[in-house]
Design a protein around this motif. Structure first.
Motif, PDB file in Angstrom:
ATOM      1  N   PHE A 116     -17.328   2.172  15.300  1.00 52.65           N
ATOM      2  CA  PHE A 116     -16.993   1.015  16.131  1.00 52.65           C
ATOM      3  C   PHE A 116     -15.681   1.211  16.899  1.00 52.65           C
ATOM      4  O   PHE A 116     -15.406   0.509  17.865  1.00 52.65           O
ATOM      5  N   MET A 175     -14.732   0.814  20.691  1.00 54.60           N
ATOM      6  CA  MET A 175     -14.846  -0.534  21.238  1.00 54.60           C
ATOM      7  C   MET A 175     -13.483  -1.203  21.404  1.00 54.60           C
ATOM      8  O   MET A 175     -13.304  -2.026  22.290  1.00 54.60           O
ATOM      9  N   VAL A 176     -12.526  -0.886  20.532  1.00 55.57           N
ATOM     10  CA  VAL A 176     -11.221  -1.558  20.601  1.00 55.57           C
ATOM     11  C   VAL A 176     -10.192  -0.732  21.381  1.00 55.57           C
ATOM     12  O   VAL A 176      -9.035  -1.105  21.462  1.00 55.57           O
ATOM     13  N   VAL A 177     -10.633   0.400  21.912  1.00 52.67           N
ATOM     14  CA  VAL A 177      -9.731   1.194  22.747  1.00 52.67           C
ATOM     15  C   VAL A 177     -10.095   0.929  24.201  1.00 52.67           C
ATOM     16  O   VAL A 177     -11.269   0.978  24.560  1.00 52.67           O
ATOM     17  N   ALA A 178      -9.093   0.631  25.019  1.00 52.58           N
ATOM     18  CA  ALA A 178      -9.363   0.312  26.426  1.00 52.58           C
ATOM     19  C   ALA A 178     -10.064   1.490  27.100  1.00 52.58           C
ATOM     20  O   ALA A 178      -9.704   2.637  26.866  1.00 52.58           O
ATOM     21  N   PRO A 179     -11.080   1.199  27.944  1.00 51.66           N
ATOM     22  CA  PRO A 179     -11.790   2.272  28.641  1.00 51.66           C
ATOM     23  C   PRO A 179     -10.838   3.202  29.392  1.00 51.66           C
ATOM     24  O   PRO A 179     -11.114   4.387  29.533  1.00 51.66           O
ATOM     25  N   ALA A 180      -9.706   2.660  29.840  1.00 45.34           N
ATOM     26  CA  ALA A 180      -8.751   3.486  30.565  1.00 45.34           C
ATOM     27  C   ALA A 180      -8.248   4.626  29.673  1.00 45.34           C
ATOM     28  O   ALA A 180      -8.149   5.773  30.109  1.00 45.34           O
ATOM     29  N   ASP A 238     -15.333   0.652  35.409  1.00 43.17           N
ATOM     30  CA  ASP A 238     -14.031   1.108  34.924  1.00 43.17           C
ATOM     31  C   ASP A 238     -14.027   2.569  34.466  1.00 43.17           C
ATOM     32  O   ASP A 238     -13.139   3.324  34.811  1.00 43.17           O
ATOM     33  N   PHE A 279     -13.476 -11.640  20.425  1.00 36.76           N
ATOM     34  CA  PHE A 279     -14.286 -11.236  21.576  1.00 36.76           C
ATOM     35  C   PHE A 279     -13.467 -11.354  22.875  1.00 36.76           C
ATOM     36  O   PHE A 279     -13.394 -10.418  23.673  1.00 36.76           O
ATOM     37  N   VAL A 304     -10.591  -8.676  22.964  1.00 38.24           N
ATOM     38  CA  VAL A 304     -11.031  -7.300  23.203  1.00 38.24           C
ATOM     39  C   VAL A 304     -11.420  -7.103  24.665  1.00 38.24           C
ATOM     40  O   VAL A 304     -11.061  -6.114  25.293  1.00 38.24           O
ATOM     41  N   PHE A 305     -12.122  -8.085  25.242  1.00 38.77           N
ATOM     42  CA  PHE A 305     -12.557  -7.910  26.615  1.00 38.77           C
ATOM     43  C   PHE A 305     -11.421  -8.093  27.624  1.00 38.77           C
ATOM     44  O   PHE A 305     -11.394  -7.411  28.648  1.00 38.77           O
ATOM     45  N   TYR A 329      -8.380  -7.233  27.057  1.00 41.94           N
ATOM     46  CA  TYR A 329      -7.602  -6.003  26.901  1.00 41.94           C
ATOM     47  C   TYR A 329      -8.259  -4.842  27.645  1.00 41.94           C
ATOM     48  O   TYR A 329      -7.594  -4.012  28.254  1.00 41.94           O
ATOM     49  N   ALA A 330      -9.582  -4.792  27.622  1.00 47.12           N
ATOM     50  CA  ALA A 330     -10.297  -3.670  28.235  1.00 47.12           C
ATOM     51  C   ALA A 330     -10.445  -3.829  29.745  1.00 47.12           C
ATOM     52  O   ALA A 330     -10.618  -2.850  30.455  1.00 47.12           O
ATOM     53  N   MET A 378      -3.738  -2.412  19.652  1.00 41.77           N
ATOM     54  CA  MET A 378      -5.066  -2.926  19.354  1.00 41.77           C
ATOM     55  C   MET A 378      -5.672  -2.188  18.161  1.00 41.77           C
ATOM     56  O   MET A 378      -6.344  -2.796  17.332  1.00 41.77           O
ATOM     57  N   PHE A 402     -13.105  -8.086  13.011  1.00 43.42           N
ATOM     58  CA  PHE A 402     -13.423  -7.542  14.335  1.00 43.42           C
ATOM     59  C   PHE A 402     -14.920  -7.275  14.434  1.00 43.42           C
ATOM     60  O   PHE A 402     -15.586  -7.738  15.353  1.00 43.42           O
TER      61      PHE A 402
END
Lengths: 294, 278
Positions: free
Chosen positions: A112, A115-120, A228, B204, B207-208, B210-211, B257, B268
């Motif tokens: 998982f 999911m918590v790491v920014a796509p950047a 992104d 939710f 997380v979104f 932040y991304a 994060m 989470f």
């Protein structure tokens, strides 16, 4: 017919007052902008932020531009590359995580993690791994694949990263679907001597098909509007840009870099129609394979 | 016979472990590689054959990343963005979710239709007019600009309506008959019952937010007002080939994060599973 409860009746003032912030917000932030975007797609941008109605000119221009058709194909190609393999691997991970094993929560947490790491940040490290001269993949295997600059390869590279990013999320959704299947079904099948593989096809797959359908739709929608990841992996100076540019990437460049807001609006309307079409096809197709008898 | 069965079970369990471990390595390797690279010198990172460990663990790359990006501002901006989006989503969506689930009022279906419509449409369709509104108000490059599209949450409203519909009417009815006003019934009796849904919605939303990349890039072009994601994307252009610095920057951006995730791993995953399954 159930009678409305006492609480529900005489609630109109309270009801309206309580939905007011959300509804006013939606009107200002979404509903009005939605119609503005439609209007803009039929207008030309003039100086000083003015607009002039121009009929279908933006759409005609769009349909005559090869870059637009290439971007449409790129978005569809990205779906073809990521959705089937991604959903299959997620289902595999979910089934494996459902087995009687130790350390289940640790495995789940690891899968998982992206999911918590920014796509950047995700894109950054994969760009390094796939770097042509010094990336670990090419140096380790002595290969010389131009993962990010070869027009024929760049989309596959992006797809690998996209699949890797989404597996854990989809697997968690599918796992919760699998865990809702009644244990007694498996017990009965086990008594009849059905193998694990057979149990998967006769019990797990049909019972989890509603969740699978949700995951599939979600993944399709997200892949069609991918932005992104590709924006980070393939900069605007990359020679393979046109081979990787998705519709939303093109939208971003047209609207906020080139300033063609009318033309960009036409692109976004087109994307919405495309997503709508794919979703409708899925909803028609689901009758053939999704099982709602629980 | 029995022996045979148990040994074949052992083999299949071993296969399951092998597959899961192989997958886990694939999931973790990029992050390990990021960490190792971030401590290397540029020459070490470009060595052929690849050098796995840095000769010396030094923090130069982190210093360089911290110098080239205003990281403290980025942390603060990202925190404020998440904080306000979560507050807005929780407060407004709770009110609306409760009203849609438990109260009768005119145009209820029509208004709920608006909520569904927003959920169906991709956010990019709103983005140009949203930006123009913001620009007209002169509010670009502010925290408000970052929060702006998330002031209300259609998804949150839909999600919490489901939560309130799951609460039996009798509970609300009893409180109401005991003399609670409609507002008290909501805040004192029903709201506390949706705690787990509120936690899921908060995670939710966080997380979104932040991304998210497109909106922060558009609304705040001043580096000091950017979020971590947007800031990181500018580092991309600055250090095209200095990967150790890029990796150090990426690590700095992802660490808060990931720490939260490691601490609240269960919440989470379950929160996201809850919001995704609907």
């Amino acid at each position: 017919m159930k009678k409305p409860s006492k609480l529900a009746r005489n609630g109109s003032t309270w009801g309206l007052a309580m939905v007011a912030p959300t509804i006013i917000g939606l009107l200002i932030l979404n509903i009005v902008p939605f119609f503005q975007t439609i209007y803009m797609s039929f207008s030309k941008t003039k100086a000083f932020g003015a607009y002039e109605f121009c009929g279908f000119a933006n759409y005609i221009e769009m349909f005559q531009t090869p870059e637009f058709w290439k971007a449409t194909w790129n978005s569809v190609y990205f779906c073809i590359l990521t959705v089937p393999i991604g959903v299959f691997l997620s289902l595999l991970v979910a089934v494996l995580l459902n087995a009687k094993i130790k350390g289940k929560t640790v495995f789940r947490a690891i899968y998982f993690l992206p999911m918590v790491v920014a796509p950047a940040a995700v894109a950054m490290v994969w760009k390094w791994i796939f770097n042509t001269e010094y990336g670990i993949i090419n140096t380790l295997f002595g290969a010389n694949v131009r993962w990010l600059t070869d027009p024929n390869v760049v989309m596959i590279t992006c797809a690998i990263v996209a699949i890797w990013s989404a597996i854990g999320y989809d697997a968690v959704l599918l796992l919760s679907g699998i865990q809702n299947i009644s244990k007694s079904l498996y017990e009965a099948a086990g008594m009849d001597g059905a193998s694990k593989v057979r149990q998967f096809f006769t019990i797990t797959l049909p019972m989890v098909s509603p969740t699978l359908f949700v995951v599939l739709i979600m993944r399709l929608m997200a892949s069609l509007k991918v932005y992104d990841l590709i924006y980070m992996m393939v900069e605007q100076t990359n020679p393979a840009l046109t081979s990787a540019q998705s519709l939303m990437y093109l939208f971003y460049r047209e609207s906020f870099i080139a300033g063609n807001k009318g033309y960009a609006s036409a692109i976004v309307i087109w994307t919405v129609l495309l997503i709508g079409l794919v979703t409708i096809v899925q909803f028609i197709g689901q009758k053939k394979w999704v099982n709602y008898e629980v | 016979m029995k022996n045979n069965l148990s040994s074949s079970r052992k083999v299949s369990t071993a296969l399951v472990y092998a597959a899961l471990i192989a997958g886990s390595i694939t999931m973790i390797f990029p992050f390990v590689w990021m960490l190792l690279t971030s401590f290397k010198t540029q020459a070490e990172s470009m060595a052929i054959p690849p050098q796995i460990f840095p000769a010396q663990w030094n923090f130069d790359n982190f210093t360089k990343a911290l110098e080239s990006l205003p990281f403290w501002n980025l942390y603060l901006n990202t925190f404020l963005l998440i904080f306000f989006r979560v507050i807005c989503a929780v407060v407004f969506s709770s009110m609306a979710g409760y009203a849609f689930a438990k109260l009768e009022f005119p145009c209820k279906n029509l208004l709920f239709g608006l909520v569904l419509m927003q959920m169906m449409l991709p956010s990019q369709i709103f983005i140009i007019p949203q930006y123009q509104m913001l620009a007209k108000m002169g509010l670009t490059n502010t925290i408000f600009a970052l929060v702006f599209p998330g002031l209300v949450s259609a998804f949150g409203t839909f999600f919490l309506r489901q939560a309130y519909m799951g609460i039996p009417n009798e509970i609300a009815e009893a409180a109401y008959l005991d003399g609670c006003t409609k507002w008290q019934t909501f805040t004192k009796v029903l709201l506390p019952l949706t705690k787990s849904s509120l936690a899921a919605l908060s995670i939710f939303t966080a997380v979104f937010a932040y991304a998210d990349l497109m909106w922060p890039l558009i609304c705040n072009t001043d580096l000091n007002m950017m979020t971590l994601s947007a800031g990181l994307s500018t580092l991309n252009g600055q250090y095209t080939t200095n990967f150790p610095v890029l990796m150090a920057g990426s690590l700095l951006a992802m660490v808060p994060m990931v720490i939260l995730y490691l601490l609240f791993q269960k919440q989470f995953i379950e929160g996201i599973a809850m919001t995704g399954g609907k």
